[in-house]
Design a protein around this motif. Sequence first.
Motif, PDB file in Angstrom:
ATOM      1  N   ALA A  48      -0.107   6.942  -6.374  1.00 21.36           N
ATOM      2  CA  ALA A  48      -1.284   7.824  -6.359  1.00 21.36           C
ATOM      3  C   ALA A  48      -0.865   9.283  -6.205  1.00 21.36           C
ATOM      4  O   ALA A  48      -1.433  10.180  -6.838  1.00 21.36           O
ATOM      5  CB  ALA A  48      -2.221   7.424  -5.221  1.00 21.36           C
ATOM      6  N   MET A  49       0.160   9.527  -5.379  1.00 21.98           N
ATOM      7  CA  MET A  49       0.656  10.894  -5.225  1.00 21.98           C
ATOM      8  C   MET A  49       1.235  11.418  -6.530  1.00 21.98           C
ATOM      9  O   MET A  49       1.038  12.583  -6.893  1.00 21.98           O
ATOM     10  CB  MET A  49       1.721  10.930  -4.112  1.00 21.98           C
ATOM     11  CG  MET A  49       1.165  10.788  -2.717  1.00 21.98           C
ATOM     12  SD  MET A  49       0.312  12.295  -2.198  1.00 21.98           S
ATOM     13  CE  MET A  49      -0.321  11.781  -0.592  1.00 21.98           C
TER      14      MET A  49
ATOM     15  N   SER B  51       6.268  18.566  -3.059  1.00 26.61           N
ATOM     16  CA  SER B  51       5.081  19.068  -2.356  1.00 26.61           C
ATOM     17  C   SER B  51       4.173  17.955  -1.827  1.00 26.61           C
ATOM     18  O   SER B  51       3.206  18.239  -1.131  1.00 26.61           O
ATOM     19  CB  SER B  51       4.273  19.975  -3.288  1.00 26.61           C
ATOM     20  OG  SER B  51       3.710  19.216  -4.360  1.00 26.61           O
ATOM     21  N   HIS B  52       4.476  16.698  -2.132  1.00 29.87           N
ATOM     22  CA  HIS B  52       3.611  15.606  -1.701  1.00 29.87           C
ATOM     23  C   HIS B  52       3.433  15.533  -0.183  1.00 29.87           C
ATOM     24  O   HIS B  52       2.334  15.236   0.301  1.00 29.87           O
ATOM     25  CB  HIS B  52       4.147  14.271  -2.230  1.00 29.87           C
ATOM     26  CG  HIS B  52       4.020  14.137  -3.711  1.00 29.87           C
ATOM     27  ND1 HIS B  52       4.631  13.116  -4.432  1.00 29.87           N
ATOM     28  CD2 HIS B  52       3.371  14.897  -4.635  1.00 29.87           C
ATOM     29  CE1 HIS B  52       4.345  13.255  -5.712  1.00 29.87           C
ATOM     30  NE2 HIS B  52       3.598  14.330  -5.865  1.00 29.87           N
TER      31      HIS B  52
ATOM     32  N   SER C  48       0.820  -1.215   0.000  1.00 27.95           N
ATOM     33  CA  SER C  48       0.000   0.000   0.000  1.00 27.95           C
ATOM     34  C   SER C  48       0.848   1.257   0.000  1.00 27.95           C
ATOM     35  O   SER C  48       0.441   2.290  -0.548  1.00 27.95           O
ATOM     36  CB  SER C  48      -0.934   0.006   1.220  1.00 27.95           C
ATOM     37  OG  SER C  48      -1.851  -1.066   1.155  1.00 27.95           O
ATOM     38  N   VAL C  49       2.025   1.187   0.616  1.00 33.54           N
ATOM     39  CA  VAL C  49       2.907   2.358   0.617  1.00 33.54           C
ATOM     40  C   VAL C  49       3.320   2.707  -0.809  1.00 33.54           C
ATOM     41  O   VAL C  49       3.299   3.875  -1.218  1.00 33.54           O
ATOM     42  CB  VAL C  49       4.135   2.107   1.513  1.00 33.54           C
ATOM     43  CG1 VAL C  49       5.133   3.251   1.370  1.00 33.54           C
ATOM     44  CG2 VAL C  49       3.727   1.955   2.969  1.00 33.54           C
TER      45      VAL C  49
ATOM     46  N   LEU D 176       4.049   7.591   4.839  1.00 32.97           N
ATOM     47  CA  LEU D 176       5.218   7.135   4.086  1.00 32.97           C
ATOM     48  C   LEU D 176       5.027   7.324   2.583  1.00 32.97           C
ATOM     49  O   LEU D 176       5.974   7.663   1.868  1.00 32.97           O
ATOM     50  CB  LEU D 176       5.494   5.667   4.407  1.00 32.97           C
ATOM     51  CG  LEU D 176       5.988   5.398   5.834  1.00 32.97           C
ATOM     52  CD1 LEU D 176       6.049   3.902   6.107  1.00 32.97           C
ATOM     53  CD2 LEU D 176       7.361   6.022   6.057  1.00 32.97           C
ATOM     54  N   GLY D 177       3.811   7.103   2.101  1.00 33.66           N
ATOM     55  CA  GLY D 177       3.557   7.249   0.672  1.00 33.66           C
ATOM     56  C   GLY D 177       3.657   8.675   0.185  1.00 33.66           C
ATOM     57  O   GLY D 177       3.953   8.912  -0.993  1.00 33.66           O
ATOM     58  N   SER D 178       3.438   9.627   1.079  1.00 35.10           N
ATOM     59  CA  SER D 178       3.513  11.034   0.672  1.00 35.10           C
ATOM     60  C   SER D 178       4.899  11.632   0.872  1.00 35.10           C
ATOM     61  O   SER D 178       5.145  12.779   0.486  1.00 35.10           O
ATOM     62  CB  SER D 178       2.494  11.870   1.452  1.00 35.10           C
ATOM     63  OG  SER D 178       2.770  11.834   2.847  1.00 35.10           O
ATOM     64  N   GLY D 179       5.809  10.869   1.483  1.00 38.23           N
ATOM     65  CA  GLY D 179       7.186  11.348   1.576  1.00 38.23           C
ATOM     66  C   GLY D 179       7.666  11.708   2.957  1.00 38.23           C
ATOM     67  O   GLY D 179       8.805  12.176   3.101  1.00 38.23           O
ATOM     68  N   PHE D 180       6.846  11.507   4.003  1.00 37.01           N
ATOM     69  CA  PHE D 180       7.371  11.696   5.352  1.00 37.01           C
ATOM     70  C   PHE D 180       8.433  10.639   5.612  1.00 37.01           C
ATOM     71  O   PHE D 180       8.322   9.498   5.163  1.00 37.01           O
ATOM     72  CB  PHE D 180       6.258  11.576   6.398  1.00 37.01           C
ATOM     73  CG  PHE D 180       5.392  12.803   6.512  1.00 37.01           C
ATOM     74  CD1 PHE D 180       5.820  13.906   7.215  1.00 37.01           C
ATOM     75  CD2 PHE D 180       4.149  12.840   5.912  1.00 37.01           C
ATOM     76  CE1 PHE D 180       5.021  15.038   7.331  1.00 37.01           C
ATOM     77  CE2 PHE D 180       3.336  13.951   6.007  1.00 37.01           C
ATOM     78  CZ  PHE D 180       3.779  15.071   6.720  1.00 37.01           C
TER      79      PHE D 180
END
Length: 573
Positions: free
Chosen positions: A259-260, A269-270, A252-253, A324-328
């Motif tokens: 998806a981002m 910017s994600h 899922s990550v 995690l998927g958005s970049g944190f």
Amino acid sequence: MRRLLAPARLRRLIRQNEIALTALAACIGLVAGGAVMGLQAVIHLMGHWIFGASGYLSASETLEPLRAFGGPVIGGALMALSYYFGPRWFGRIADPIEANAIAGGKMNLAGSLFLSGQTVVSSGFGASVGMEAAYTQVTSALASLSGQRLRLRREDMRLLVAAAAGAAIAAAFNAPLAGAFYAFELVLAGYSAAAVLPVLAATLSATAIARLLGGNTGGWLFYAGDVPAKAYPALIVIALTAAALGILLMCSVSWAERAMRKTRLPGWSHPLLGGVLVGLLALESPQVLSSGHGAMDVVLAIPFPVETLLWLLGLKMLASVISLGSGFRGGLFFASLLLGALLGKSVGALWITTFDMQLPVIIFAIVGMCAWATAVIGAPMAMSFLALELTQSLPLALSVLFSALVASAIVRQFFGFSFSTWRFHLRGEAIRSAADVGWLRDLTVGRLMRRSIVCLPATMTVGEARRRFALGSTKAVPLVDDTKTYRGLCALTDLHAEALDPKTPLADIAIHTNAWLLPAQNVQDAIRVLSRHEADMLAVLGPDRDVLGIVNEQYCLKRYAEEMNKRLYPVRR
């Protein structure tokens, strides 16, 4: 003393003496323990200043809506700025596993501090990520810097990096044995007698300094009873479910990352978008924020209904995937423990009610947390020792080992990666563990080939070639055409065959006309190609199919065996 501490003298002492290397590992453990306690204090302060939390952020029953939503959003904005400016300064940063697998333990301290700072910002502002990645990154980088300054051997460098990572985990969880096996299973990718003493010295010293500093290094969940046989079906259910959900979490990550990217927003910017989504989840439940230490205490202490436990499990999974998927920056270590505890407690509550068993539900929670963490992190022995050190119960630790092995087997069979190696796979790296493959990549065909060779024209006759090369002078000679392009090999045994007409052109007896090696291929690839073509030797060609040299199969096997022996049986001198 001053002469003893001179860099050259100290380097020789550490290279020649295992006790000196162990002492260095113990010193690194002390630094690691202090660093972990310092980072934990920073996270606590950030939770108090940003969210107004009195203790662990995720233990808060309620938060001011503006703070709960605004914290992750501000964190996302800061992460976006770091991604906008950071790559210009640091480039790609290797974690301890990648450094040990490829670079012989060499890590960049400045880049590691930057990455750890990103993790602190991510977790401190509420993103659902664990701090363990920051702990291991900064301590391993310090160990690597020490090894590089002392110019230690590759094997010693890898050992120090693993010891530092294990020490960080030991200090974080007050569990020296779990930290040691984390180092063995994940960062060294193997056990050896030479590694036991330095790694244990590092984890024990890190735990000691953490306790001395009075940090909250984890709770103690004592359990003195046995685990009856009739509970094992529930443990199997928990292990299978944890493995399936762990695979779903890891996949899922990557789905969230894709998806981002489809939003067509700039990549840097994600995290801002991810912060908005995590902030919305925090309005529903503060337990999704940060790594989840406080939420773990709450979940283990309060008898929540199964529906509430499953609801929290879904929210935490979603928050971790989005973060995690958005970049944190961060990891899934503690998130996996929390998710596993929620799963185990849910299954345990249903099992106890259905079969009227007189067992504390905490047993199932501990089994669940270790099974899920094994599925995601990939260290069954480390998780079993973590359970043993948390509960002081050998029967429960054996039950945890059973469930961890089941979960590990399922993940290996149907997925094949831990979360770390899955991330490497997505980047195109063929790394399945921290086993040292860097030396293999360095041992290339270009280094192995014999360069000073004579090529013959493919149009030359057999008789003329016989006059130039006596039988036994070499094994084979490369053939080229008028443009110096490779046209095969001429084996001298074929050249001097009695039935061969001396007027025959060499092109007619050429072998391996469509088989050759490239200088960038490693020794393993070379051995595989030689075996596939049943060749004793092959030519090495450049980009224009010009002959650069010749590689002998016997020499490849010899060099490969020598390098393997160096890694398996290092000699201190």
